[in-house]
Design a protein around this motif. Structure first.
Motif, short mmCIF file in Angstrom:
data_model
loop_
_atom_site.label_atom_id
_atom_site.label_comp_id
_atom_site.label_asym_id
_atom_site.label_seq_id
_atom_site.Cartn_x
_atom_site.Cartn_y
_atom_site.Cartn_z
N SER A 85 -33.31 -62.60 -41.55
CA SER A 85 -33.71 -62.41 -42.96
C SER A 85 -32.76 -61.57 -43.51
O SER A 85 -32.69 -61.54 -44.73
CB SER A 85 -35.13 -61.70 -43.11
N ASN A 86 -31.80 -60.95 -42.70
CA ASN A 86 -30.59 -60.25 -43.22
C ASN A 86 -29.46 -61.07 -43.43
O ASN A 86 -28.47 -60.62 -44.16
CB ASN A 86 -30.55 -58.79 -42.93
N GLY A 87 -29.35 -62.07 -42.87
CA GLY A 87 -28.37 -62.88 -42.97
C GLY A 87 -27.30 -62.55 -41.81
O GLY A 87 -26.10 -62.99 -41.47
N ASP A 88 -27.95 -62.09 -40.81
CA ASP A 88 -27.18 -61.33 -39.59
C ASP A 88 -27.56 -62.40 -38.45
O ASP A 88 -28.48 -62.86 -38.03
CB ASP A 88 -27.42 -60.13 -39.49
N ALA A 89 -26.64 -62.60 -37.48
CA ALA A 89 -26.61 -63.10 -36.18
C ALA A 89 -25.57 -62.55 -35.08
O ALA A 89 -24.58 -62.09 -35.72
CB ALA A 89 -26.38 -64.79 -36.45
N THR A 90 -26.00 -62.75 -33.92
CA THR A 90 -24.93 -62.11 -32.89
C THR A 90 -25.08 -63.31 -31.75
O THR A 90 -25.96 -63.87 -31.62
CB THR A 90 -25.47 -60.85 -32.20
N PHE A 91 -23.79 -63.46 -31.31
CA PHE A 91 -23.50 -64.55 -30.22
C PHE A 91 -22.55 -63.85 -29.42
O PHE A 91 -21.75 -62.86 -29.73
CB PHE A 91 -23.08 -65.83 -30.57
N GLU A 92 -22.39 -64.59 -28.08
CA GLU A 92 -21.68 -63.75 -27.00
C GLU A 92 -20.99 -64.87 -26.38
O GLU A 92 -21.34 -66.02 -26.01
CB GLU A 92 -22.73 -63.17 -25.92
N VAL A 93 -19.90 -64.40 -25.68
CA VAL A 93 -19.07 -65.12 -24.76
C VAL A 93 -18.73 -64.48 -23.41
O VAL A 93 -18.40 -63.32 -23.55
CB VAL A 93 -17.69 -65.70 -25.20
N ASP A 94 -19.42 -64.96 -22.18
CA ASP A 94 -19.01 -64.21 -21.05
C ASP A 94 -17.72 -64.73 -20.51
O ASP A 94 -17.34 -65.91 -20.29
CB ASP A 94 -20.32 -64.75 -20.02
N ILE A 95 -16.89 -63.64 -20.39
CA ILE A 95 -15.62 -63.82 -20.17
C ILE A 95 -15.32 -63.91 -18.43
O ILE A 95 -16.06 -62.89 -17.81
CB ILE A 95 -14.75 -62.89 -20.59
N PRO A 96 -15.10 -64.99 -17.57
CA PRO A 96 -15.19 -65.04 -16.34
C PRO A 96 -14.21 -64.10 -15.72
O PRO A 96 -13.24 -63.55 -16.35
CB PRO A 96 -14.69 -66.43 -15.88
N ASN A 97 -14.57 -63.50 -14.39
CA ASN A 97 -13.54 -62.48 -13.82
C ASN A 97 -12.59 -63.06 -13.19
O ASN A 97 -12.71 -62.95 -11.97
CB ASN A 97 -14.72 -61.84 -12.85
N GLU A 98 -11.57 -63.62 -14.07
CA GLU A 98 -10.49 -64.32 -13.44
C GLU A 98 -9.12 -63.61 -13.88
O GLU A 98 -8.91 -63.73 -15.10
CB GLU A 98 -10.46 -65.66 -13.71
N SER A 99 -8.31 -63.33 -13.11
CA SER A 99 -7.09 -62.60 -13.49
C SER A 99 -6.33 -63.55 -14.30
O SER A 99 -5.47 -63.18 -15.08
CB SER A 99 -6.30 -62.04 -12.29
N ALA A 100 -6.17 -64.84 -14.10
CA ALA A 100 -5.19 -65.77 -14.95
C ALA A 100 -5.76 -65.73 -16.34
O ALA A 100 -5.02 -66.21 -17.14
CB ALA A 100 -5.58 -66.96 -14.37
N LEU A 101 -7.02 -65.18 -16.77
CA LEU A 101 -7.29 -65.35 -18.04
C LEU A 101 -6.68 -64.12 -18.83
O LEU A 101 -6.78 -64.17 -20.22
CB LEU A 101 -8.80 -65.21 -18.35
N LYS A 102 -6.07 -62.87 -18.18
CA LYS A 102 -5.57 -61.95 -18.98
C LYS A 102 -4.46 -62.55 -19.86
O LYS A 102 -3.53 -63.28 -19.39
CB LYS A 102 -4.88 -60.93 -18.01
N GLY A 103 -4.42 -61.75 -21.06
CA GLY A 103 -3.44 -62.37 -22.21
C GLY A 103 -3.78 -63.55 -22.76
O GLY A 103 -3.09 -63.97 -23.93
N VAL A 104 -4.94 -63.95 -22.28
CA VAL A 104 -5.37 -65.40 -23.26
C VAL A 104 -5.96 -65.15 -24.46
O VAL A 104 -6.56 -64.07 -24.61
CB VAL A 104 -6.17 -66.44 -22.46
N VAL A 105 -5.72 -65.53 -25.70
CA VAL A 105 -6.01 -65.44 -26.94
C VAL A 105 -6.91 -66.60 -27.13
O VAL A 105 -6.34 -67.95 -27.21
CB VAL A 105 -4.95 -65.20 -27.89
N PHE A 106 -7.97 -66.45 -28.00
CA PHE A 106 -8.64 -67.54 -28.66
C PHE A 106 -9.41 -67.10 -29.57
O PHE A 106 -9.31 -65.92 -30.05
CB PHE A 106 -9.83 -68.14 -27.57
N TYR A 107 -9.92 -68.08 -30.56
CA TYR A 107 -10.38 -67.84 -31.94
C TYR A 107 -11.76 -68.26 -32.15
O TYR A 107 -12.38 -69.42 -31.37
CB TYR A 107 -9.42 -68.73 -33.02
#
Length: 132
Positions: A85-107
């Protein structure tokens, strides 16, 4: 109301609560849109723009991450829903525990939809860099 880094005005706004999560972390995104409107969020690895009619575009790219964010609700939680009713929402992304993802940028960005499915608003994009 918000402005993106290109000084473009957006009536629907998105902010990454922790824009530099580590691997194994949960990224929380805070959205502001029209109270009671439906929304659909998505994430991509670049923001080349997805063109729409009337010269509008969604500030994401049509890539595999976008496909995953639209189809994996166990990882991209609450990426679709209805603003409170306030126009708010929250959503989440679970980042896997993978070292290869370090430094990845997403939008991440979202759109708001009328009850008939018509596109109402397009949000800014929130940039996220995964840290170690």
């Amino acid at each position: 109301q918000c402005f993106a880094d290109d000084w473009k005005y957006y009536s629907a706004c998105l902010y990454a609560k922790n824009a530099k999560p580590g691997t194994g972390a949960t990224l929380e995104l805070i959205a502001r849109g029209q109270a009671g409107a439906a929304y659909q969020a998505g994430s991509s690895l670049s923001r080349t723009g997805i063109p729409l009619p009337q010269g509008r575009s969604i500030p994401l790219a049509s890539d595999l991450l976008l496909l995953a964010s639209l189809n994996l609700p166990s990882v991209f939680r609450d990426f679709s829903g209805v603003f409170d009713s306030n126009g708010d929402a929250t959503f989440e992304v679970d980042i896997p525990n993978e070292s290869a993802l370090k430094g990845v940028v997403f939008y991440t960005s979202f759109v708001t939809l009328a009850s008939n499915g018509r596109l109402l608003e397009i949000s800014n994009d929130a940039q996220v860099e995964i840290k170690g």
